[in-house]
Enzyme design. Structure first.
Site, PDB file in Angstrom:
ATOM      1  N   PHE A  92      -2.103 -16.899  56.838  1.00  0.00           N
ATOM      2  CA  PHE A  92      -2.419 -15.489  57.085  1.00  0.00           C
ATOM      3  C   PHE A  92      -1.381 -14.629  56.381  1.00  0.00           C
ATOM      4  O   PHE A  92      -0.409 -15.136  55.811  1.00  0.00           O
ATOM      5  CB  PHE A  92      -2.458 -15.184  58.592  1.00  0.00           C
TER       6      PHE A  92
ATOM      7  N   ASP B 293      10.676 -12.127  64.180  1.00  0.00           N
ATOM      8  CA  ASP B 293      10.377 -11.028  63.277  1.00  0.00           C
ATOM      9  C   ASP B 293      10.534 -11.598  61.891  1.00  0.00           C
ATOM     10  O   ASP B 293      11.541 -12.255  61.588  1.00  0.00           O
ATOM     11  CB  ASP B 293      11.297  -9.824  63.490  1.00  0.00           C
TER      12      ASP B 293
ATOM     13  N   TYR C 187       0.711 -12.853  53.828  1.00  0.00           N
ATOM     14  CA  TYR C 187       0.998 -13.008  52.397  1.00  0.00           C
ATOM     15  C   TYR C 187       0.891 -14.459  51.931  1.00  0.00           C
ATOM     16  O   TYR C 187       1.176 -14.757  50.765  1.00  0.00           O
ATOM     17  CB  TYR C 187       2.395 -12.470  52.087  1.00  0.00           C
TER      18      TYR C 187
END
Length: 197
Positions: free
Chosen positions: A150, A67, A152
């Site tokens: 990809f 995450d 930001y």
């Protein structure tokens, strides 16, 4: 040894496979095709564990889950765990990026510091659970640049580059990104734990 990566994001699968190939060629990372759990944690670690537990339970294999997100200092660490949903529930990467740039439009360079954060959770077949973190410090550009990466990446300028030749991660090669990224840093911390599986 096979381990399942608990994500439906093909970009993350490819990125992890490249990182793993460079550090643990004996480890085969396989994609996850099971149900996607509700990520209702309020920290990167909580959400990573939710995903890894679901993948381990569904496949019977040890599971990894990442995450991650971008944390902007002037925004109090936001978007943080909401990075993928910053512009709404559609997970629209282009809209997320544009919204963040718009929010920082009048913020001067000295106040555009940010970090990519990654927490990787490892859930073993025996139910054991561990987490590790990786942080990639930098700052945000005023506009997107580069077509690589990809999310930001096209607005994130990592620290440590030579003045005058600084690039966004969107301008990095895959190899450059995989050796420096927040996920690569977290994975390096994970390697000793994988040896315990």
């Amino acid at each position: 040894m096979r381990i399942v990566l608990a994500t439906h994001n093909p970009h993350k699968v490819a990125e992890f496979q490249q990182i793993v190939a460079a550090t643990r060629p004996d480890l085969e990372v396989v994609g996850y095709d099971g149900p996607e759990p509700v990520e209702d944690g309020v920290t990167f670690a909580a959400n990573a564990l939710i995903k890894a537990r679901a993948a381990a339970a569904h496949t019977g294999l040890p599971a990894l889950a990442d995450d991650s997100g971008i944390c902007v200092d002037v925004l109090g660490g936001s978007p943080g765990v909401f990075s993928a949903y910053w512009a709404g529930q559609r997970k629209d990467a282009a809209a997320n990026l544009e919204l963040l740039l718009d929010q920082l439009r009048d913020i001067a360079d000295p106040h555009r510091s940010a970090q990519f954060h990654s927490t990787i959770a490892l859930v073993g077949s025996d139910g054991s659970e561990r987490t590790v973190e990786g942080v990639w410090p930098g700052r945000l550009a005023h506009e997107a640049s580069g077509s690589g990466g990809f999310g930001y990446d096209p607005i994130f300028i990592p620290d440590g580059q030579a003045p005058g030749v600084e690039r966004t991660v969107g301008e990095f090669t895959d190899a450059e990104k995989q050796s420096q990224s927040h996920r690569a840093r977290a994975f390096r911390a994970l390697i000793p734990l994988l040896a315990e599986l």
